[in-house]
Design an enzyme around this catalytic site. Sequence first.
Site, PDB file in Angstrom:
ATOM      1  N   CYS A 105      10.465   6.603  27.876  1.00  0.00           N
ATOM      2  CA  CYS A 105      10.811   7.719  28.765  1.00  0.00           C
ATOM      3  C   CYS A 105      11.428   7.189  30.067  1.00  0.00           C
ATOM      4  O   CYS A 105      12.511   6.649  30.057  1.00  0.00           O
ATOM      5  CB  CYS A 105       9.568   8.571  29.003  1.00  0.00           C
ATOM      6  SG  CYS A 105       9.959  10.173  29.714  1.00  0.00           S
ATOM      7  N   HIS A 235       7.232   9.591  23.404  1.00  0.00           N
ATOM      8  CA  HIS A 235       6.092   8.804  23.875  1.00  0.00           C
ATOM      9  C   HIS A 235       5.224   8.301  22.730  1.00  0.00           C
ATOM     10  O   HIS A 235       4.335   9.032  22.279  1.00  0.00           O
ATOM     11  CB  HIS A 235       5.228   9.662  24.802  1.00  0.00           C
ATOM     12  CG  HIS A 235       5.834   9.909  26.142  1.00  0.00           C
ATOM     13  ND1 HIS A 235       5.561   9.130  27.238  1.00  0.00           N
ATOM     14  CD2 HIS A 235       6.710  10.844  26.560  1.00  0.00           C
ATOM     15  CE1 HIS A 235       6.246   9.574  28.286  1.00  0.00           C
ATOM     16  NE2 HIS A 235       6.956  10.621  27.902  1.00  0.00           N
ATOM     17  N   GLU A 237       2.879   6.074  22.916  1.00  0.00           N
ATOM     18  CA  GLU A 237       1.501   5.859  23.388  1.00  0.00           C
ATOM     19  C   GLU A 237       0.733   7.170  23.420  1.00  0.00           C
ATOM     20  O   GLU A 237      -0.496   7.164  23.534  1.00  0.00           O
ATOM     21  CB  GLU A 237       1.510   5.199  24.778  1.00  0.00           C
ATOM     22  CG  GLU A 237       1.732   6.123  25.968  1.00  0.00           C
ATOM     23  CD  GLU A 237       3.144   6.674  26.078  1.00  0.00           C
ATOM     24  OE1 GLU A 237       4.037   6.199  25.343  1.00  0.00           O
ATOM     25  OE2 GLU A 237       3.366   7.596  26.894  1.00  0.00           O
TER      26      GLU A 237
END
Lengths: 275, 996
Positions: A105, A235, A237
């Site tokens: 990002c 994302h 994670e």
Amino acid sequence: MKQTRAIVITGNGTNCEMEAAHACRLGGFDEAVIAHIAEILSGEIRLDDFHFLNLTGGFLDGDDLGSAKAQANRLKNAAVVGCDEKLVEQFTRFIADGKLILGVCNGFQLMVKMGMLPGWDGNYLNQTVTLTHNDCGRFQDRWTYLQVDSSSPSVFTRGIDKGIYLPVRHGEGKFLCDSDATLARIEDGHLAVLRYSGADYAEATMEFPANPNGSTNAIAALCDPTGRLMGLMPHPEAFVHYTQHPRWTREELPEEGDGLILYKNAAEYVRNNLV
Amino acid sequence: MANRIEVALKPGSRDARGERIKREIEHFLHLDVEEVCTLDVYTLDTDLTKDELEQAAAGPFSDPVIQVWAIDRPLATGFDFAVEVGFRPGVTDNVGRTAREAVAYLTGRPCASGAGVYYSVQYLLKGRLSVADVEKIATGLLCNTLIQRYTILSAPDFAGKGGFPVAVPKVSGETKVEVREIDLEVSDDELMRISKDGVLALTLDEMKIIQSQYRDPKVLAGRKEFGLGAKPTDVELECLAQTWSEHCKHKIFAGTVQYEDEQGNKQEIKSLFKSFIQRTTKDVRERMGEKDFCLSVFKDNAGVIKFNDKHSLVFKVETHNSPSALDPYGGALTGIVGVNRDPFGTGIGSKLIFNTDVFCFADPFYAKPLPSRLLHPRRIYEGVVEGVEHGGNKSGIPTVNGSLVFDDRFAGKPLVFCGTAGFMPAVVNGLPGYEKSIKPGDLIVMTGGRIGKDGIHGATFSSEELNENSPVTAVQIGDPITQKRMFDFLIRARDKGLYRFITDNGAGGLSSSIGEMAGECGGCRMDLAKAPLKYPGLNPWEILISEAQERMSLAVPPEQIDEFLAMAVRFGVEATVLGEFTDNGVFHMLYGEQTVAWLPMDFMHEGLPPMQLPAKWIPPQHEEPVLEEKVEYTDDLKQLLSALNICSKESVVRRYDHEVQGGSVVKPFTGVANDGPSDAAVVRPLLDSFEGVVTAHGICPRFSDIDTYHMTANAVDEALRNYVAVGGSLDLVAGLDNFCWCDPVQSDKTPDGAYKMAQLVRSNQALYDVCMDYNLPLISGKDSMKNDFYDGTTKISIPPTLLFSVIGKIDDTRKAVTMDAKRPGDIVYLLGKTADELGGSEYLALSGVIGNKIPKVDTVKAYQRYKAYHDAVNQGTVASCHDLSDGGLAVAAAESAFAGGFGVAIDLSRLLWKGDAAGKNDCTLLFSESASRHLVTVHPEKRDQFEAIMSGNCFASIGVVTEGQELSITGLNGGTVVKADLVELKEAWQKTLREL
């Protein structure tokens, strides 16, 4: 055996450091250190002591001059206290040493604006692509299907079958190139690792909201020709456990989330090649 | 000399910002424009060389892939009018601040003091527009003239002048620093003039209390020692006005109320706060005994409860209504980053884990005339939504729960509730994390942003109604990044034990924070001349009460100060020692050597006698509607689904990052297409644990038109039933109350004050009654009591509103339940009974009627049922659960069905009924908003187990989940009363706000 070490840089507006470090540990890194940029600029922590660098999501400097612009400027120009080098030299040495960088990002925005990606011909400080305001003109938090290019050199996406499902959370994720030649070279080199697609991962799509920002060729992720540097808008994670999936209460899902494979691959690569 | 760097998009690059402005011009102002293009403009008042300017333009200020730049040369072409909008001098300019920093990195030398970089945006308008049209676009859309300035140039003028001239919006600090003395030995009229002209918001009684304080020989003797005379200084008067403001002192909640009910029974209530709110917590905690989980309530910036043995939860909800009325973007942004500082400054400091937002607006499509000072509701909506978006997203805190509530009376003042939860270690450096202390001799340290004239009189201005003359300076703009940097530093300083006490600078600025801190140890001595300023020229009183943002106040032990300050420098955070804490009982302010305020602490904090407030309850009687029986209610249901208070808010919610920090378990949207509305949020604050935090809220201002007692009971119940629905535990859950009222003090301006005060009393009575029955301790809250607009002719008062928020725990997040129907064949249950309670409902509101039959909460039965339901969740028997609220059963069933992507068939004859059978008909069964009900689906194989767990409670199986794609409801006489395709229902629900 030597330790595999990941570092997550935080400070000046990064937001996802905690979950990125968690993903690194879950993916198999022996250690994941969250380092404030102040600790790096003061010389307390050196990039040289790590194998995997995470540039995480957030709003560096509020994205005030355009996403990640101010941090790109800081990293290029700031000096490290107590030695004769600029911070950017630690970065280029990190890359030259064959280590891994993942930008997510805002971290992806930072990588393209510093010129680290696509990083052709060993030049990691030359900007040729950008990420700018979504076509819808708004920040979007929504989940996206991402078709993988299995011919991509990216070490992070090895073993992904068709694609992965991850959330995007950004206002400036529209991928653009400075020329058709740049785009062609990205495509020829299979550097566009992930593309926004339909739920079956079959076809890339330009349709909102499946493609949340209107990126050229639906590109959601980019790697350098070595495959060791990668940036992506979604994302990984944020999906390492099934309870993070938006429909986990109604679907049968494996324990691990789709994003974890990027960190597992990174850990495996480091163990096999760097320690 | 100052320079201009202009940055424009390359031809062919899409100008999303310009396109949005074009849409808004057409939509809001009904003007046709062909095209809107935008440019970024940086005005540099610096000593950069030509080379350095070029490096800045080509480097940090522009993106070479999509932008071009020019120095001291205009880039604009092909337009009819150009409008340039920048900030007024002194207003927070975040982009300018970042640009200035970028220049310093680039050149390798710090910017000279006084040098600055200022940001503005140039709008190029193309189309057949008149000068008046452009003026309207500039003032109506592009520029909020309170905080911004604009210049308009027509294309010929632009060409003639060679573009916009360089203009540096620097504050010209010519004011001489001075301290005035104010003579209070004057007539009553004159005392009131002093209060009014100075925006002090002090009443005559209060002015007279101050007057007599300055006649006391002992006080005069004390003052003389420090060179002060018999007249108060402006610093003292401003400090007292702030300390005693309604906003900070909560005089209405602390006042003595003479309450008379409808039967003429009279009762004296000494402090609503103590009698109801504090007593609720005390009584609940006593009853919980060993199971009490409250750690710190009502005494700190936020409430603290136990999460587990190692961690505590912190929660606070605030409002920022008045600033948001004037500058929706800045006011709301400040609201969210402001409430962030509350949990951060609670105990010894906590990490922030989520935000919640509830906004109350008038209809964004409002088409009637408004008083001139009021902004159009749509503009407030846009600005508030964007302000909170930027504040929350940029701070990296997920926005997990919220609501939009609509009522046209919110045109008078929008309500902007922002909440933030924090997470702290149970023990920090050997001491409980929720505790802190100050020792005399500790240093007063301020960290974060600098002080400017922004936010002066915020506390006193929000203690009055919004009027024509509301002060410009009351508005601030938040800067999330400066705050984030400060938090990054302070949380590390906390863990190193570098400070002893922390609190935030919010309303009232240093006057409030240091005043309250001084109360901890009994005094302080502070030099206002040491405070870092944004620009010179602030008077001492302005420094003291400025509400400039992003600041925390700390007590640092002298032996830690060097390490604290050195660490601050490393983290790029400004930290300044302003003085020291004492125990001499005096709030002592200096400016350099000169004493500018000498206020005995007991007078500041205890000097005000309680207000005397009359309250008389006369129940309103509304016309009772006669509802004709209909054969079919499908159209009514669709209308309801499209109603502002029920329709999907996805276009807003998707703009808020609800997943950052990685702990999201139940998101705002759920279901087969990720678009069904969740009842509550579940978050994991520890990524390696499955313990979760659950938060939910209830708000129903419509019911206030009938009775605030039941409005409150329903709000508390709604919060708890939402919380329970997703799996929240009843063993660890606490409440927060946020009262937003219209002025309840009887006066010429408020002739119905006694009624509004009675509404407040009744609301408090319900709060106590319901929370006691629900075992809900109140841990924090806030009141905002002056939510009226009055311009001398028009008065708009908001409906009395209580936002009730709950926070609690779910032991295992893997057991959380969402609201979407899961599988065909599942059995549909309705928990709770339905009654003839359409009063104040959304259904009656469709025809503009209020009615009288308000839903009443049966707390004892509801609590027992909630407990049983929680067991059912824990044993894995529940497939889905959705709470019934606005629109009743029909709306809940429709939402559950289209979220799940399966049909639902319901038979109304199987519903359990409560009360007079005469009122039982298809309409009431479908749309009544009776409290405490849940719509649950259960897999057939879990049926017996579920029913066994629920036995002894009111619940009934009322239908089934079907394979087909329709909602089908059978009426009492066997006919089909609702039949609609899920696609149609979802479209009705989604269309209203989709494009906003």
